[in-house]
Design an enzyme around this catalytic site. Structure first.
Site, PDB file in Angstrom:
ATOM      1  N   GLY A  10      -9.569   1.186 -19.111  1.00  0.00           N
ATOM      2  CA  GLY A  10     -10.236   1.161 -17.806  1.00  0.00           C
ATOM      3  C   GLY A  10     -10.355   2.566 -17.213  1.00  0.00           C
ATOM      4  N   TYR A  11     -10.835   2.602 -15.995  1.00  0.00           N
ATOM      5  CA  TYR A  11     -11.123   3.882 -15.333  1.00  0.00           C
ATOM      6  C   TYR A  11      -9.875   4.780 -15.283  1.00  0.00           C
ATOM      7  N   ASP A  31      -5.751  -3.753 -24.157  1.00  0.00           N
ATOM      8  CA  ASP A  31      -6.748  -4.099 -23.131  1.00  0.00           C
ATOM      9  C   ASP A  31      -7.521  -5.321 -23.623  1.00  0.00           C
ATOM     10  N   LYS A  84      -9.297  -5.896  -9.718  1.00  0.00           N
ATOM     11  CA  LYS A  84      -9.159  -4.988  -8.563  1.00  0.00           C
ATOM     12  C   LYS A  84     -10.252  -5.113  -7.501  1.00  0.00           C
ATOM     13  N   SER A 124      -1.172   0.038  -4.914  1.00  0.00           N
ATOM     14  CA  SER A 124      -2.314   0.519  -4.137  1.00  0.00           C
ATOM     15  C   SER A 124      -1.930   0.730  -2.678  1.00  0.00           C
ATOM     16  N   TYR A 148      -6.054  -9.620  -3.282  1.00  0.00           N
ATOM     17  CA  TYR A 148      -5.807  -8.495  -4.205  1.00  0.00           C
ATOM     18  C   TYR A 148      -4.594  -7.683  -3.738  1.00  0.00           C
ATOM     19  N   LYS A 152      -0.538  -7.008  -5.332  1.00  0.00           N
ATOM     20  CA  LYS A 152       0.167  -5.732  -5.533  1.00  0.00           C
ATOM     21  C   LYS A 152       1.538  -5.761  -4.859  1.00  0.00           C
ATOM     22  N   ASN A 178      -7.485   6.713  -2.786  1.00  0.00           N
ATOM     23  CA  ASN A 178      -8.841   6.405  -3.287  1.00  0.00           C
ATOM     24  C   ASN A 178      -9.205   7.280  -4.486  1.00  0.00           C
ATOM     25  N   ARG A 292     -18.298  -2.866   7.677  1.00  0.00           N
ATOM     26  CA  ARG A 292     -17.929  -3.845   6.647  1.00  0.00           C
ATOM     27  C   ARG A 292     -16.669  -4.575   7.130  1.00  0.00           C
ATOM     28  N   GLY A 294     -13.233  -6.075   7.573  1.00  0.00           N
ATOM     29  CA  GLY A 294     -11.931  -5.703   7.012  1.00  0.00           C
ATOM     30  C   GLY A 294     -11.719  -4.205   6.860  1.00  0.00           C
ATOM     31  N   ASP A 295     -12.761  -3.393   7.106  1.00  0.00           N
ATOM     32  CA  ASP A 295     -12.600  -1.935   6.963  1.00  0.00           C
ATOM     33  C   ASP A 295     -11.779  -1.358   8.119  1.00  0.00           C
TER      34      ASP A 295
HETATM   35  P1  NAD Z   1     -10.266  -0.984 -14.304  1.00  0.00           P
HETATM   36  O1  NAD Z   1     -10.788  -2.340 -14.040  1.00  0.00           O
HETATM   37  O2  NAD Z   1     -11.222   0.089 -14.672  1.00  0.00           O
HETATM   38  O3  NAD Z   1      -9.137  -1.033 -15.426  1.00  0.00           O
HETATM   39  C1  NAD Z   1      -8.275  -2.132 -15.596  1.00  0.00           C
HETATM   40  C2  NAD Z   1      -8.284  -2.497 -17.077  1.00  0.00           C
HETATM   41  O4  NAD Z   1      -7.420  -3.614 -17.280  1.00  0.00           O
HETATM   42  C3  NAD Z   1      -9.675  -2.915 -17.586  1.00  0.00           C
HETATM   43  O5  NAD Z   1     -10.001  -2.138 -18.711  1.00  0.00           O
HETATM   44  C4  NAD Z   1      -9.521  -4.395 -17.930  1.00  0.00           C
HETATM   45  O6  NAD Z   1     -10.321  -4.751 -19.039  1.00  0.00           O
HETATM   46  C5  NAD Z   1      -8.038  -4.503 -18.201  1.00  0.00           C
HETATM   47  N1  NAD Z   1      -7.425  -5.820 -17.936  1.00  0.00           N
HETATM   48  C6  NAD Z   1      -7.553  -6.592 -16.825  1.00  0.00           C
HETATM   49  N2  NAD Z   1      -6.815  -7.699 -16.950  1.00  0.00           N
HETATM   50  C7  NAD Z   1      -6.201  -7.628 -18.164  1.00  0.00           C
HETATM   51  C8  NAD Z   1      -5.299  -8.480 -18.855  1.00  0.00           C
HETATM   52  N3  NAD Z   1      -4.900  -9.637 -18.345  1.00  0.00           N
HETATM   53  N4  NAD Z   1      -4.865  -8.087 -20.074  1.00  0.00           N
HETATM   54  C9  NAD Z   1      -5.280  -6.921 -20.612  1.00  0.00           C
HETATM   55  N5  NAD Z   1      -6.138  -6.090 -20.005  1.00  0.00           N
HETATM   56  C10 NAD Z   1      -6.584  -6.433 -18.788  1.00  0.00           C
HETATM   57  O7  NAD Z   1      -9.405  -0.554 -13.014  1.00  0.00           O
HETATM   58  P2  NAD Z   1      -8.815   0.860 -12.648  1.00  0.00           P
HETATM   59  O8  NAD Z   1      -9.602   1.407 -11.525  1.00  0.00           O
HETATM   60  O9  NAD Z   1      -8.601   1.671 -13.853  1.00  0.00           O
HETATM   61  O10 NAD Z   1      -7.419   0.406 -12.031  1.00  0.00           O
HETATM   62  C11 NAD Z   1      -6.249   0.365 -12.817  1.00  0.00           C
HETATM   63  C12 NAD Z   1      -5.122  -0.221 -11.967  1.00  0.00           C
HETATM   64  O11 NAD Z   1      -4.953   0.570 -10.797  1.00  0.00           O
HETATM   65  C13 NAD Z   1      -5.389  -1.648 -11.499  1.00  0.00           C
HETATM   66  O12 NAD Z   1      -4.181  -2.367 -11.553  1.00  0.00           O
HETATM   67  C14 NAD Z   1      -5.847  -1.458 -10.073  1.00  0.00           C
HETATM   68  O13 NAD Z   1      -5.553  -2.580  -9.276  1.00  0.00           O
HETATM   69  C15 NAD Z   1      -5.024  -0.253  -9.651  1.00  0.00           C
HETATM   70  N6  NAD Z   1      -5.648   0.507  -8.546  1.00  0.00           N
HETATM   71  C16 NAD Z   1      -6.937   0.978  -8.696  1.00  0.00           C
HETATM   72  C17 NAD Z   1      -7.526   1.664  -7.649  1.00  0.00           C
HETATM   73  C18 NAD Z   1      -8.946   2.179  -7.774  1.00  0.00           C
HETATM   74  O14 NAD Z   1      -9.549   2.512  -6.763  1.00  0.00           O
HETATM   75  N7  NAD Z   1      -9.514   2.301  -8.957  1.00  0.00           N
HETATM   76  C19 NAD Z   1      -6.833   1.883  -6.450  1.00  0.00           C
HETATM   77  C20 NAD Z   1      -5.532   1.393  -6.342  1.00  0.00           C
HETATM   78  C21 NAD Z   1      -4.939   0.712  -7.405  1.00  0.00           C
HETATM   79  C1  UD1 Z   2     -11.377   0.114  -1.315  1.00  0.00           C
HETATM   80  C2  UD1 Z   2     -10.640  -1.198  -1.403  1.00  0.00           C
HETATM   81  C3  UD1 Z   2      -9.148  -0.939  -1.555  1.00  0.00           C
HETATM   82  C4  UD1 Z   2      -8.886  -0.035  -2.747  1.00  0.00           C
HETATM   83  C5  UD1 Z   2      -9.670   1.248  -2.574  1.00  0.00           C
HETATM   84  C6  UD1 Z   2      -9.453   2.116  -3.771  1.00  0.00           C
HETATM   85  C7  UD1 Z   2     -12.039  -2.719  -0.087  1.00  0.00           C
HETATM   86  C8  UD1 Z   2     -12.160  -3.491   1.181  1.00  0.00           C
HETATM   87  N1  UD1 Z   2     -10.920  -1.961  -0.205  1.00  0.00           N
HETATM   88  O1  UD1 Z   2     -10.957   0.758  -0.163  1.00  0.00           O
HETATM   89  O2  UD1 Z   2      -8.449  -2.135  -1.734  1.00  0.00           O
HETATM   90  O3  UD1 Z   2      -7.499   0.252  -2.841  1.00  0.00           O
HETATM   91  O4  UD1 Z   2     -11.062   0.921  -2.434  1.00  0.00           O
HETATM   92  O5  UD1 Z   2     -10.466   2.961  -4.059  1.00  0.00           O
HETATM   93  O6  UD1 Z   2     -12.864  -2.800  -0.983  1.00  0.00           O
HETATM   94  N2  UD1 Z   2     -18.502   2.874   2.585  1.00  0.00           N
HETATM   95  C9  UD1 Z   2     -19.805   2.945   3.066  1.00  0.00           C
HETATM   96  N3  UD1 Z   2     -20.809   2.455   2.284  1.00  0.00           N
HETATM   97  C10 UD1 Z   2     -20.585   1.915   1.046  1.00  0.00           C
HETATM   98  C11 UD1 Z   2     -19.240   1.848   0.554  1.00  0.00           C
HETATM   99  C12 UD1 Z   2     -18.233   2.330   1.361  1.00  0.00           C
HETATM  100  O7  UD1 Z   2     -20.044   3.428   4.159  1.00  0.00           O
HETATM  101  O8  UD1 Z   2     -21.546   1.465   0.384  1.00  0.00           O
HETATM  102  C13 UD1 Z   2     -17.413   3.443   3.400  1.00  0.00           C
HETATM  103  C14 UD1 Z   2     -16.334   2.442   3.807  1.00  0.00           C
HETATM  104  O9  UD1 Z   2     -16.659   1.815   5.026  1.00  0.00           O
HETATM  105  C15 UD1 Z   2     -15.097   3.357   3.904  1.00  0.00           C
HETATM  106  C16 UD1 Z   2     -15.359   4.442   2.858  1.00  0.00           C
HETATM  107  O10 UD1 Z   2     -16.747   4.404   2.615  1.00  0.00           O
HETATM  108  O11 UD1 Z   2     -15.058   3.968   5.167  1.00  0.00           O
HETATM  109  C17 UD1 Z   2     -14.620   4.217   1.555  1.00  0.00           C
HETATM  110  O12 UD1 Z   2     -14.901   2.904   1.066  1.00  0.00           O
HETATM  111  P1  UD1 Z   2     -14.449   2.426  -0.395  1.00  0.00           P
HETATM  112  O13 UD1 Z   2     -14.795   3.448  -1.395  1.00  0.00           O
HETATM  113  O14 UD1 Z   2     -14.948   1.023  -0.587  1.00  0.00           O
HETATM  114  O15 UD1 Z   2     -12.847   2.436  -0.318  1.00  0.00           O
HETATM  115  P2  UD1 Z   2     -11.855   1.687   0.705  1.00  0.00           P
HETATM  116  O16 UD1 Z   2     -12.568   0.848   1.672  1.00  0.00           O
HETATM  117  O17 UD1 Z   2     -10.906   2.714   1.233  1.00  0.00           O
END
Ligand code: NAD
Ligand code: UD1
Length: 332
Positions: A10-11, A31, A84, A124, A148, A152, A178, A292, A294-295
């Site tokens: 994943g990312y 994965d 996520k 998160s 979600y 966590k 973020n 949005r 919940g923001d």
């Molecule tokens: P992502 O979706 O890109 O990566 C998650 C990976 O897990 C994917 O490749 C998916 O195929 C795999 N996966 C999901 N369920 C699975 C399972 N049951 N068994 C095996 N593989 C599975 O997400 P990401 O952005 O890389 O996030 C990674 C972790 O970090 C997640 O737990 C997410 O909740 C957490 N996180 C992400 C963010 C963000 O903004 N990206 C922010 C806070 C926390």
């Molecule tokens: C989102 C997730 C949060 C996660 C975080 C990680 C939601 C409600 N929350 O948070 O759980 O941990 O990402 O990256 O999805 N915005 C715009 N236009 C858009 C998209 C976003 O104006 O099209 C604004 C939002 O109002 C916010 C900011 O951009 O002020 C960031 O938004 P976003 O990237 O979705 O992140 P979070 O809301 O912080």
């Protein structure tokens, strides 16, 4: 060391793979390909010179995980696998609890039976809910607003109880703010399915012409320019934080720790839009839209704990985050 990365294609996991491999560790990825593409493996091979070990499978398959832990002689696990999408979690809560909480319990059972007791967990900042004060430190009360976020928090509680029950566990939960940007090769990055929910990938797709315009959700928040403020952190800084977390697990007595991973600085939507325009030389058309649901107005980290205990600090600027995101978005 031999490190198992669940969700490692994943990312975030793919960027952590690069940093761990470059630090000399042997990475094994598990994965189920639910939210990633198998091509990431080839791209990782291009960056690293050889492909990391990959097993296609699900963390909920305890027998499979046990065989991987034993066969690959795993020393520690980094647990990224999870769902996520906040909105989807509201629609499908059972799917989220089952995959995220159920998946973690199954993984921990497998680890326990194989005596692998070191784990870094992807939590998160969403666990904090509406900030009562800023910046958010790890002592801030938790009150997640979505299923979600609840998954966590519940996983953190499970990890803490486990560490209390048996002090040979070493566990760290990293609360990401973020994460944005991409590896500077432009070979790996964030690949959202469908229309992005998050700001940076949305802006990237407007810049590249895939989407017509950005909707800015609200411009009358109590922030300097009225738009939402967040703590954007370069995914490579975040990835480096995982190597520091691993060192911490090995060199510290503490059984269970929670650390924020953020920069400590907040930037507004408009600031990000302006900077992205500058680095991409593309116009980002936008309109002001309704808030949005919940923001929150502003959310940023106090990252002192990670600086003191893990000797980790985010180094890359917001401009670098935009540049690397654009390189990835505009790849051929
Ligand atoms: P992502 O979706 O890109 O990566 C998650 C990976 O897990 C994917 O490749 C998916 O195929 C795999 N996966 C999901 N369920 C699975 C399972 N049951 N068994 C095996 N593989 C599975 O997400 P990401 O952005 O890389 O996030 C990674 C972790 O970090 C997640 O737990 C997410 O909740 C957490 N996180 C992400 C963010 C963000 O903004 N990206 C922010 C806070 C926390
Ligand atoms: C989102 C997730 C949060 C996660 C975080 C990680 C939601 C409600 N929350 O948070 O759980 O941990 O990402 O990256 O999805 N915005 C715009 N236009 C858009 C998209 C976003 O104006 O099209 C604004 C939002 O109002 C916010 C900011 O951009 O002020 C960031 O938004 P976003 O990237 O979705 O992140 P979070 O809301 O912080």
């Amino acid at each position: 060391m031999n490190i198992l990365l669940t969700g490692g294609l994943g990312y975030i996991g793919s960027h952590v793979t690069v940093v761990l491999a470059e630090a000399g560790h042997h990475v094994i990825i598990l994965d189920n390909l639910h939210n990633c593409k198998i091509e990431v493996l080839d791209r990782l091979a291009k960056i690293l010179g050889n492909s990391p070990a990959f097993i296609q499978g699900d963390v909920r398959n305890q027998l499979l995980v046990e065989s991987v832990l034993k066969d690959q002689k795993i020393d520690a696990v980094m647990h990224f696998a999870g769902l996520k999408a906040v909105g989807e979690s509201v629609q499908k809560p059972l799917m989220y609890y089952e995959n995220n909480v159920g998946g973690t319990i199954s993984l921990l059972q497998a680890m326990k039976s194989c005596q692998v007791k070191k784990i870094v967990f992807s939590s998160s900042a969403t666990v904090y809910g509406i900030p009562q004060y800023l910046p958010l430190d790890e002592k801030h009360p938790t009150n997640p607003e979505s299923p979600y976020g609840q998954t966590k928090l519940q996983i953190e509680a499970i990890l803490q109880d486990l560490a209390r029950s048996d002090q040979s566990w070493k566990i760290i939960a990293l609360r990401y703010f973020n994460p944005v940007g991409a590896h500077e090769s432009g070979l790996i990055g964030e690949e959202p399915n469908g229309i992005p929910n998050n700001l940076m990938p949305y802006i990237s797709q407007v810049a590249s012409g895939l989407l017509p315009k950005l909707k800015i959700f609200g411009n009358d928040y109590e922030t300097p320019d009225g738009t939402g403020v967040r703590d954007y952190i370069h995914v490579m800084d975040l990835a480096e934080g995982h190597v520091c977390a691993l060192n911490y697990l090995y060199n510290n007595e503490s059984e269970f720790s929670i650390m924020n991973l953020g920069t400590g600085a907040g930037y507004s939507v408009l600031e990000l839009v302006k900077l992205y325009q500058k680095v991409s030389s593309r116009k980002i058309t936008y309109e002001i839209a309704a808030k949005r649901a919940g923001d929150i107005a502003a959310c940023y980290a106090n990252a002192d704990k990670a600086a003191v205990h893990m000797v980790w600090k985010a180094k890359r600027s917001l401009e670098k985050m935009c540049e690397d995101s654009w390189r990835w978005q505009s790849r051929g």
